[in-house]
Design a protein around this motif. Structure first.
Motif, PDB file in Angstrom:
ATOM      1  N   ARG A  65      -3.689 -10.538   3.114  1.00  0.00           N
ATOM      2  CA  ARG A  65      -3.269 -12.035   2.437  1.00  0.00           C
ATOM      3  C   ARG A  65      -3.511 -11.789   0.995  1.00  0.00           C
ATOM      4  O   ARG A  65      -2.663 -12.517   0.182  1.00  0.00           O
ATOM      5  CB  ARG A  65      -4.273 -13.063   3.217  1.00  0.00           C
ATOM      6  CG  ARG A  65      -4.191 -14.506   2.513  1.00  0.00           C
ATOM      7  CD  ARG A  65      -4.991 -15.361   3.338  1.00  0.00           C
ATOM      8  NE  ARG A  65      -6.117 -15.156   2.751  1.00  0.00           N
ATOM      9  CZ  ARG A  65      -7.341 -15.441   3.108  1.00  0.00           C
ATOM     10  NH1 ARG A  65      -7.433 -15.716   4.668  1.00  0.00           N
ATOM     11  NH2 ARG A  65      -8.507 -15.530   2.524  1.00  0.00           N
ATOM     12  N   ALA A  66      -4.524 -11.230   0.544  1.00  0.00           N
ATOM     13  CA  ALA A  66      -4.816 -11.251  -1.122  1.00  0.00           C
ATOM     14  C   ALA A  66      -3.589 -10.435  -1.767  1.00  0.00           C
ATOM     15  O   ALA A  66      -3.301 -10.953  -2.574  1.00  0.00           O
ATOM     16  CB  ALA A  66      -6.166 -10.557  -1.118  1.00  0.00           C
ATOM     17  N   VAL A  67      -3.420  -9.389  -1.181  1.00  0.00           N
ATOM     18  CA  VAL A  67      -2.076  -8.361  -1.770  1.00  0.00           C
ATOM     19  C   VAL A  67      -0.797  -9.260  -1.736  1.00  0.00           C
ATOM     20  O   VAL A  67      -0.043  -9.434  -2.638  1.00  0.00           O
ATOM     21  CB  VAL A  67      -2.009  -7.299  -0.917  1.00  0.00           C
ATOM     22  CG1 VAL A  67      -0.821  -6.377  -1.383  1.00  0.00           C
ATOM     23  CG2 VAL A  67      -3.243  -6.225  -1.148  1.00  0.00           C
ATOM     24  N   LEU A  68      -0.720 -10.030  -0.577  1.00  0.00           N
ATOM     25  CA  LEU A  68       0.767 -10.669  -0.635  1.00  0.00           C
ATOM     26  C   LEU A  68       0.434 -12.260  -1.356  1.00  0.00           C
ATOM     27  O   LEU A  68       1.574 -12.673  -1.451  1.00  0.00           O
ATOM     28  CB  LEU A  68       1.136 -10.868   0.923  1.00  0.00           C
ATOM     29  CG  LEU A  68       1.337  -9.638   1.764  1.00  0.00           C
ATOM     30  CD1 LEU A  68       1.530 -10.156   3.373  1.00  0.00           C
ATOM     31  CD2 LEU A  68       2.353  -8.779   1.201  1.00  0.00           C
ATOM     32  N   GLY A  69      -0.638 -12.639  -1.431  1.00  0.00           N
ATOM     33  CA  GLY A  69      -0.705 -13.686  -2.027  1.00  0.00           C
ATOM     34  C   GLY A  69      -0.805 -13.680  -3.682  1.00  0.00           C
ATOM     35  O   GLY A  69      -0.527 -12.599  -4.186  1.00  0.00           O
ATOM     36  N   SER A 115      -4.572 -13.212  -8.750  1.00  0.00           N
ATOM     37  CA  SER A 115      -5.602 -13.903  -9.796  1.00  0.00           C
ATOM     38  C   SER A 115      -6.598 -14.872  -9.143  1.00  0.00           C
ATOM     39  O   SER A 115      -7.453 -15.239  -9.850  1.00  0.00           O
ATOM     40  CB  SER A 115      -4.502 -14.701 -10.774  1.00  0.00           C
ATOM     41  OG  SER A 115      -3.818 -15.649 -10.097  1.00  0.00           O
ATOM     42  N   LYS A 116      -6.280 -15.142  -7.888  1.00  0.00           N
ATOM     43  CA  LYS A 116      -7.121 -15.845  -7.330  1.00  0.00           C
ATOM     44  C   LYS A 116      -8.246 -15.262  -6.515  1.00  0.00           C
ATOM     45  O   LYS A 116      -9.484 -15.720  -6.305  1.00  0.00           O
ATOM     46  CB  LYS A 116      -6.652 -16.725  -6.121  1.00  0.00           C
ATOM     47  CG  LYS A 116      -5.426 -17.680  -6.543  1.00  0.00           C
ATOM     48  CD  LYS A 116      -5.082 -18.779  -5.380  1.00  0.00           C
ATOM     49  CE  LYS A 116      -4.149 -19.505  -5.936  1.00  0.00           C
ATOM     50  NZ  LYS A 116      -3.637 -20.418  -4.725  1.00  0.00           N
ATOM     51  N   LEU A 117      -8.263 -13.819  -6.911  1.00  0.00           N
ATOM     52  CA  LEU A 117      -9.426 -13.165  -6.499  1.00  0.00           C
ATOM     53  C   LEU A 117     -10.978 -13.482  -7.175  1.00  0.00           C
ATOM     54  O   LEU A 117     -10.571 -13.498  -8.332  1.00  0.00           O
ATOM     55  CB  LEU A 117      -9.047 -11.526  -6.018  1.00  0.00           C
ATOM     56  CG  LEU A 117      -8.060 -11.441  -5.137  1.00  0.00           C
ATOM     57  CD1 LEU A 117      -7.785  -9.615  -5.347  1.00  0.00           C
ATOM     58  CD2 LEU A 117      -8.587 -11.417  -3.771  1.00  0.00           C
ATOM     59  N   GLN A 118     -11.945 -13.434  -6.480  1.00  0.00           N
ATOM     60  CA  GLN A 118     -13.089 -13.393  -7.205  1.00  0.00           C
ATOM     61  C   GLN A 118     -13.893 -12.090  -6.988  1.00  0.00           C
ATOM     62  O   GLN A 118     -14.716 -12.454  -6.163  1.00  0.00           O
ATOM     63  CB  GLN A 118     -13.847 -14.699  -6.874  1.00  0.00           C
ATOM     64  CG  GLN A 118     -13.055 -16.007  -7.306  1.00  0.00           C
ATOM     65  CD  GLN A 118     -13.612 -17.125  -6.652  1.00  0.00           C
ATOM     66  OE1 GLN A 118     -14.785 -17.101  -6.007  1.00  0.00           O
ATOM     67  NE2 GLN A 118     -13.244 -18.172  -7.156  1.00  0.00           N
ATOM     68  N   PRO A 119     -13.692 -11.115  -7.606  1.00  0.00           N
ATOM     69  CA  PRO A 119     -14.445  -9.887  -7.501  1.00  0.00           C
ATOM     70  C   PRO A 119     -15.817 -10.216  -7.902  1.00  0.00           C
ATOM     71  O   PRO A 119     -16.283 -10.721  -8.782  1.00  0.00           O
ATOM     72  CB  PRO A 119     -13.904  -8.767  -8.114  1.00  0.00           C
ATOM     73  CG  PRO A 119     -13.136  -9.405  -9.084  1.00  0.00           C
ATOM     74  CD  PRO A 119     -12.532 -10.844  -8.706  1.00  0.00           C
ATOM     75  N   ALA A 120     -16.925  -9.462  -7.155  1.00  0.00           N
ATOM     76  CA  ALA A 120     -18.342  -9.503  -7.450  1.00  0.00           C
ATOM     77  C   ALA A 120     -19.065  -8.158  -7.028  1.00  0.00           C
ATOM     78  O   ALA A 120     -18.597  -7.573  -6.143  1.00  0.00           O
ATOM     79  CB  ALA A 120     -19.045 -10.797  -6.693  1.00  0.00           C
TER      80      ALA A 120
END
Length: 156
Positions: free
Chosen positions: A75-79, A82-87
């Motif tokens: 979902r993250a790859v196809l979406g 920039s909305k990812l929040q890595p930590a």
């Protein structure tokens, strides 16, 4: 050693999903060679035979988490990336044995979207990189209530 070999052969058949005599024989060969090469404490492996329900529970949980994590990453790859929040989060460990820590760290690393980075020198904290972590405390609790609890069940 015979029980250990049979246990490994049974686990091999279970994980490969091919319940044939040839596959069981191959699993027995792997089990026998593994026991001859690495086992110095015969009681240690018998302890794991007694922990079969906990081991199966850990394996099923891992496979479930594997599916869920793959769907989240897809979902993250196809979406919108920039909305990812890595930590990078610090997880206080209840496991204290080196084998327990390695098992936990490997399960986390094998799950897509997470990577075990380091263990503190006192072996009380595991640092984990998460590709998408909007709530670090929830992720800590998920690791502790999921993988760590089950790893403790297998090794305790």
């Amino acid at each position: 050693m015979l029980l250990d070999t049979l246990f490994i052969a049974f686990a091999w058949v279970l994980f490969t999903g091919e319940p044939t005599l040839v596959n069981f024989g191959f699993g027995a060969m792997i089990g026998f060679l593994s026991m001859r090469l690495v086992s110095t404490d015969r009681t240690l492996s018998w302890r794991f035979v007694k922990k079969t329900p906990q081991f199966i529970g850990l394996a099923l949980y891992f496979f479930w988490e594997l599916v869920v994590a793959n769907l989240k990453i897809a979902r993250a790859v196809l979406g919108d990336p920039s909305k990812l929040q890595p930590a990078i989060i610090a997880v206080h460990l209840d496991v204290d044995d080196a084998d327990e820590i390695v098992t936990l760290a490997n399960l986390i690393t094998l799950t897509p979207g997470t990577l075990s980075l380091d263990v503190s020198t006192d072996r009380k904290t595991l640092y984990v990189h998460c590709a998408d972590c909007p709530d670090p405390e929830a992720m800590r609790q998920e690791i502790k209530a999921g993988f760590e609890k089950r790893v403790l069940g297998v090794f305790a």
